[in-house]
Structure formats: structure tokens, C-alpha cells
Design an enzyme around this catalytic site. Structure first.
Site, PDB file in Angstrom:
ATOM      1  CB  CYS A 165      -0.997  -0.039   1.143  1.00 47.40           C
ATOM      2  SG  CYS A 165      -2.459   0.935   0.777  1.00 47.40           S
ATOM      3  CG  HIS A 181      -3.708  -3.621   2.873  1.00 48.92           C
ATOM      4  ND1 HIS A 181      -2.707  -3.193   3.715  1.00 48.92           N
ATOM      5  CD2 HIS A 181      -4.326  -2.508   2.431  1.00 48.92           C
ATOM      6  CE1 HIS A 181      -2.725  -1.880   3.792  1.00 48.92           C
ATOM      7  NE2 HIS A 181      -3.697  -1.431   3.013  1.00 48.92           N
ATOM      8  CD  GLU A 208      -1.417  -6.346   4.900  1.00 53.16           C
ATOM      9  OE1 GLU A 208      -1.107  -6.552   3.716  1.00 53.16           O
ATOM     10  OE2 GLU A 208      -1.631  -5.201   5.352  1.00 53.16           O
TER      11      GLU A 208
HETATM   12  N1  GLN Z   1      -1.883   6.729   2.877  1.00 52.77           N
HETATM   13  C1  GLN Z   1      -2.030   6.003   1.653  1.00 52.77           C
HETATM   14  C2  GLN Z   1      -3.399   6.218   1.046  1.00 52.77           C
HETATM   15  O1  GLN Z   1      -4.331   6.586   1.717  1.00 52.77           O
HETATM   16  C3  GLN Z   1      -1.747   4.532   1.863  1.00 52.77           C
HETATM   17  C4  GLN Z   1      -2.746   3.857   2.727  1.00 52.77           C
HETATM   18  C5  GLN Z   1      -2.273   2.524   3.253  1.00 52.77           C
HETATM   19  O2  GLN Z   1      -1.085   2.257   3.226  1.00 52.77           O
HETATM   20  N2  GLN Z   1      -3.167   1.711   3.773  1.00 52.77           N
HETATM   21  O3  GLN Z   1      -3.567   5.987  -0.119  1.00 52.77           O
END
Ligand code: GLN
Length: 567
Positions: free
Chosen positions: A386, A524, A526
Site C-alpha cells: 500500500c 493488502h 497480508e
Molecule cells: N496513505 C495512503 C493512502 O491513503 C496509503 C494507505 C495505506 O497504506 N493503507 O492511499
């Protein structure tokens, strides 16, 4: 016909109610019963979306976009089954549902009250989530005796009263402290927890006694007498090396079989714990170890540092390690430290792989970018998750393309090169709604480029369907489509994209050639790693880290055996 197991906690929080619930779920699934697990959180928040992860642990994201309590993650990892967001129930939801019904005039002028309306709403939510399953296991968060618990315990009793005793089993997970100055296991707090449950009309059918050491016969007898239950239902659950051992321990205490007997259900024909046991064995007796740096944000609460905000990543690494028979030692590195070190080698020189996990805001961002540059240039296996992908794109734009001002507008609103930005639709949502509803949440498809590294890994794991894979998401910003061509021509492989309804292509996966493992994703992964089916990205990442470790130890070995010039 659903049978219910209600899990409550006594004495203190954090005694392992969640893993006990998950383990019971695993046992019933192994017995061949359809099983679902439900978590009740008595807090007033509607969900965990706005809770501070450093205080409450990680926010778990369900496939259908729920941002909820991390216990649902534990459940999924154990039972290898997706659970919907409605399996997480909070006091906040119950009250807002009741108030919404009242506003719609559904109570036909009645005075809306705690009893029966709140109670009925809780019961309805539980029954909806349990519908169609043989077994529904409900964990009531917090500890008996908490003010907030009362309505849920009331419903637990109500279920027992309306369905009959042999359709509802109460399991109390309690804690027996061994105070350092007396060195003796104390049952008194457990006795009090039993009495507190009794105030709600509940007598536990099973008591799981968590403690540093096993329960001895006199203490077992004491608990048996206080609770009026047979001694075979007082279960000793001493501390163990890994939580994945718990289903096996509960099996050896025959908890599942006793519950089957209690419910008058049929005994399972065939139970096979071989795979599970082998994986547990691999965790307990690893043949090799690797060190993975997770470069994130670690805020302390008081004297304690909470790495719980990256719980699913830790577990995905444990799963990958167990499958590869390698122990994974995680080195939590505070990203801001990397901004100040003289040489980055001091902090990253010894690690075999680097992860930059998800995150929000400005803290430690430059340190994370440095870690990514280090991984890219030194060919250290890198997995970006992410924010870890967005920052990898920024690092590439700055250091490979030469756009030295490249940034995300999350950090620098006026950057000359917004390679990561909020896209117009998201902007509109942000303006319309408050923070809660502006993210891309839950499952999204990504089309994967054939022959890419990502494709091979997902394909081998049997997860590519029609050229696409599915992963969960939780983020606002995206790689700016205006930069995709430039990134690609300089060698960044965009190996997966999601096409939005309006035709915009969103970057989902990136990778690099000529690198043992440099993969990052907007998703994600994970959240879809399970104990029995480790995630292909984590598995390969750990294997490559192990390869690197092997090579460096051969190198070290050679170095120490190379005769010096003086000889
Ligand atoms: N801050 C980034 C966004 O909002 C990544 C979010 C995250 O890593 N879950 O896109």
C-alpha cells in the site's frame, strides 16, 4: 439448526479469548461442521475505521469493505474462511440501527427502550450472522463485569432460554495469575469472574484456565466447586510458544469432543491434524532463520511499543516461514530513525529482506523512501504494501527518472510531480463525506500482466482467475495515471492494474527486473494469508530473503577463511 458457543473473558483482557474462539472454530471446521465466528465489541464506535491502531491494534479489512476489529483477522487465519463485516457487532452499530428504525417509525409509537429494543436488535444481528451455519461461535469483547458487556451477556442468556440449554454452550476464558512475591497460582479472580457471570444468570459450561503454568488438581477442584461444573470441563491452558498450538492443545484436552457431546451432535468421522501439526512443528523447531526489517511507524503507549498495528503482516510472515520451514525474525525499524543515521547500513546492513507496510500521513516518509532505495540498489528482497508501493513509485521517480521533487500529495500538496495523488472521484468523495467513507475498501480485482513475476506467483498458488486476482484494499491515494508511461519507459513494470468504471487504470502491482524480489502492491495481501495457505507474495519474499541469507553466510564464511596476505 445452529448451535451457539458464547465465549466470554474473565479477570483481565488479553487472555486469549480471540485465539480460543478461533481455535474452537478451527476444531469444528475440522470436524466437518459449517462454522462462523462473530465478534462483539462493546465500544460505542460504529466500527474500527477511525480507531487509532497504536492503541487498539490493526484495523482489519473484510472482503466486503468492513473496517473492523483485528480479532476477525485471527479468526480468518485459523479457519481459512472469509467472514463478512456483519460478523463484527459493536454497541455503536446496535444503537444507530435502533435509532434509525425509530426515525423510520418502525416502532409504531412505542417508547424505545433498552429492554426489549436494544436486546432484540443484538439478538437479531447475531441470528442474521449465524443463519445457515451448524455452529456459531460468538466472542464477547472485554471482560465480565465491564459495564458495556451487560446487554450482550443478557442476550447470551436470552439465547439459552429461547433455544434451550443444549443449543448454547458458555465458555469462560479466564486468567490465573501467579504473583511474583508469592509464587503461587491464584484462583480468586476466576472465582469472582464466575460470580459476575452468575449475576447475568449464566453458569459457564466450560472454563478455560489461562496461566503461565498448567492448572494443578487442587485448583481445578476449587474452580469446579465454585462454578458447579464437572472437572473434565475445567480446561488447563498454560502459555505456549505459538498461538497456532492452541487448537492442538484444546484437541488433546478433548474440548471439541466434549462440546459435541454437550450439544448431542454427531462425532466426526475423520479428523486429520497432520498438516496443521507439521506447520506448528516448523514454527517451534525451525531449521533456519531470516531477519526481515519492517520499516514503519511505531508509536509507544506509555512504556510499551505496539507492533500490533502490523499484526497481519507478522502473521503472514509467520505463515510463509512455517511453510518454508524457516523462522522469521522481524526487526521493527522506526522509519524516522533512517532519516538521521549516518550510514543506512547500520540499521539495514544485516537484514535479509525489507517490508514497507501500509501507513498514513507524513511521519517517517523520507526514511521509508531511503529504505526502498537501499532495497532496490542493494538488491535486498523488497515487499511494498500500500503506502509501501506508493513510496516505491516515488523513490523510482526521484532516483531513476530524475524527478527530484516527485511526491505524494498526501505529504506535499504542491509538489511539481504528484506521482501519487487523490484522483478526482476520490476528491469528490472527500468533499462530500467525512473521513470515514472516502477510501477504496475491501475486494478489488486486478488484471495481471502475463509472464510477470506477480503473475507467476499468484498463478502457482491457483489464485489467478481469467487473468485477474482479488485482494483487499484500504487507501485513498493512487499512482497518478499521468505518470504511468514515464514510469514504464524507465523500467518500472506495472504488472497489475484495476480498471475503474470510468475507464481509469489504477496501478495495483509494480515490480522490477534484475532484482531477486522487488514487488509492491496497492493492496493488502497480508489480509488473505492463512496459516494453512500462506500468501504467495510473502512465501516467495521469505524464500528470497533466505536465499540472500545463505549467500551472505557463504560470503562471510569465505571471508573468514581467506588466508590473509601476511600468511
Ligand atoms: N496513505 C495512503 C493512502 O491513503 C496509503 C494507505 C495505506 O497504506 N493503507 O492511499
Amino acid at each position: 439448526m445452529t448451535h451457539y458457543i458464547i465465549v466470554t473473558g474473565g479477570v483481565i483482557s488479553g487472555v486469549g479469548k480471540g485465539v480460543t474462539t478461533a481455535s474452537l472454530g478451527k476444531i469444528f471446521k475440522e470436524y466437518g461442521y459449517t462454522t462462523t465466528l462473530i465478534k462483539i465489541d462493546p465500544y460505542i464506535n460504529y466500527d474500527a475505521g477511525t480507531l487509532r491502531p497504536t492503541e487498539h491494534g490493526e484495523v482489519w479489512v473484510t472482503y466486503d469493505g468492513g473496517e473492523i476489529d483485528q480479532d476477525l483477522g485471527t479468526y480468518e487465519r485459523f479457519i481459512n474462511q472469509d467472514l463478512p463485516r456483519t460478523n463484527s457487532i459493536t454497541t455503536g452499530q446496535i444503537y444507530s440501527e435502533v435509532i434509525a428504525k425509530e426515525r423510520q417509525g418502525m416502532y409504531l409509537g412505542q417508547t424505545v427502550q433498552f429492554i426489549p429494543h436494544i436486546i432484540d436488535q443484538i439478538k437479531e444481528r447475531i441470528e442474521q450472522a449465524a443463519h445457515g451455519y451448524d455452529i456459531a461461535i460468538i466472542e464477547i469483547g472485554g471482560t465480565v463485569g465491564d459495564y458495556e458487556n451487560v446487554p450482550f451477556l443478557h442476550v447470551a442468556k436470552l439465547l439459552e432460554r429461547t433455544l434451550g440449554q443444549n443449543r448454547v454452550a458458555h465458555v469462560l476464558v479466564t486468567y490465573l495469575p501467579i504473583p511474583a512475591h508469592v509464587q503461587e497460582m491464584k484462583t480468586k479472580p476466576t472465582q469472582q469472574a464466575i460470580r459476575l457471570l452468575g449475576q447475568e444468570g449464566i453458569i459457564p459450561d466450560f472454563i478455560i484456565c489461562r496461566a503461565e503454568r498448567p492448572l494443578d488438581p487442587p485448583r481445578k477442584k476449587k474452580i469446579e466447586h465454585v462454578a458447579h461444573i464437572s472437572s473434565e470441563n475445567v480446561i488447563s491452558a498454560p502459555d505456549i510458544d505459538t498461538i497456532y498450538q492452541i487448537p492442538l492443545d484444546l484437541e488433546s484436552e478433548e474440548v471439541g469432543k466434549k462440546l459435541i457431546k454437550y450439544f448431542n451432535l454427531q462425532s466426526p468421522a475423520h479428523v486429520d491434524w497432520k498438516v496443521w501439526s507439521e506447520l506448528v512443528h516448523a514454527i517451534r523447531f525451525p531449521t533456519a532463520r531470516v531477519t526481515i526489517a519492517v520499516v514503519g511507524k511505531y508509536l509507544a503507549t506509555g512504556d510499551y511499543q505496539l507492533s500490533d498495528s502490523y499484526l497481519s503482516i507478522s502473521h503472514a510472515l509467520i505463515h510463509a516461514g512455517a511453510h518454508a520451514r524457516v523462522a522469521v525474525d522481524i526487526q521493527w525499524i522506526d522509519a524516522s530513525q533512517l532519516e538521521n543515521v549516518h550510514t543506512i547500513d547500520t540499521l539495514l546492513g544485516h537484514v535479509n529482506g525489507i517490508i514497507v507496510p501500509g501507513g498514513f500521513g507524513t511521519a517517517g516518509v523520507e526514511g521509508k523512501i531511503k529504505a526502498i532505495e537501499y532495497a532496490r540498489t542493494r538488491k535486498v528482497p523488497y515487499l511494498g504494501i500500500c503506502y509501501g508501493m506508493q513510496l516505491a513509485v516515488i523513490e523510482f521517480a526521484r532516483n531513476v527518472i530524475g524527478l527530484s521533487q516527485a511526491h505524494t500529495t498526501e505529504v506535499d500538496l504542491h509538489t511539481d510531480h504528484p506521482v501519487v495523488d487523490i484522483l478526482p472521484l476520490q476528491k469528490q468523495l472527500l468533499e462530500e463525506k467525512s473521513l470515514g467513507g472516502t477510501m477504496r475498501l475491501g475486494n478489488y480485482h486486478a488484471s495481471i500482466m502475463p509472464h510477470s513475476h506477480v503473475y507467476k506467483l499468484y498463478h502457482t498458488a491457483g489464485r489467478v482467475d481469467n487473468g485477474a486476482i482479488v485482494e483487499r484494499h484500504r487507501h485513498r491515494y493512487e499512482v497518478n495515471p499521468a505518470y504511468i508511461d514515464q514510469l514504464s519507459t524507465h523500467g518500472l513494470i506495472i504488472s497489475g492494474t484495476h480498471t475503474r468504471e470510468d475507464g481509469t487504470k489504477l496501478v495495483e502491482f509494480i515490480e522490477l527486473e534484475d532484482h531477486p524480489f522487488f514487488i509492491a502492491t496497492q493492496a493488502h495481501p497480508e489480509f488473505t494469508s492463512r496459516f494453512e495457505t500462506s500468501h504467495p507474495l510473502f512465501s516467495e519474499f521469505v524464500l528470497q530473503a533466505y536465499q540472500r541469507q545463505l549467500k551472505s553466510s557463504v560470503f562471510e564464511h569465505k571471508k573468514s577463511h581467506t588466508p590473509s596476505v601476511a600468511l
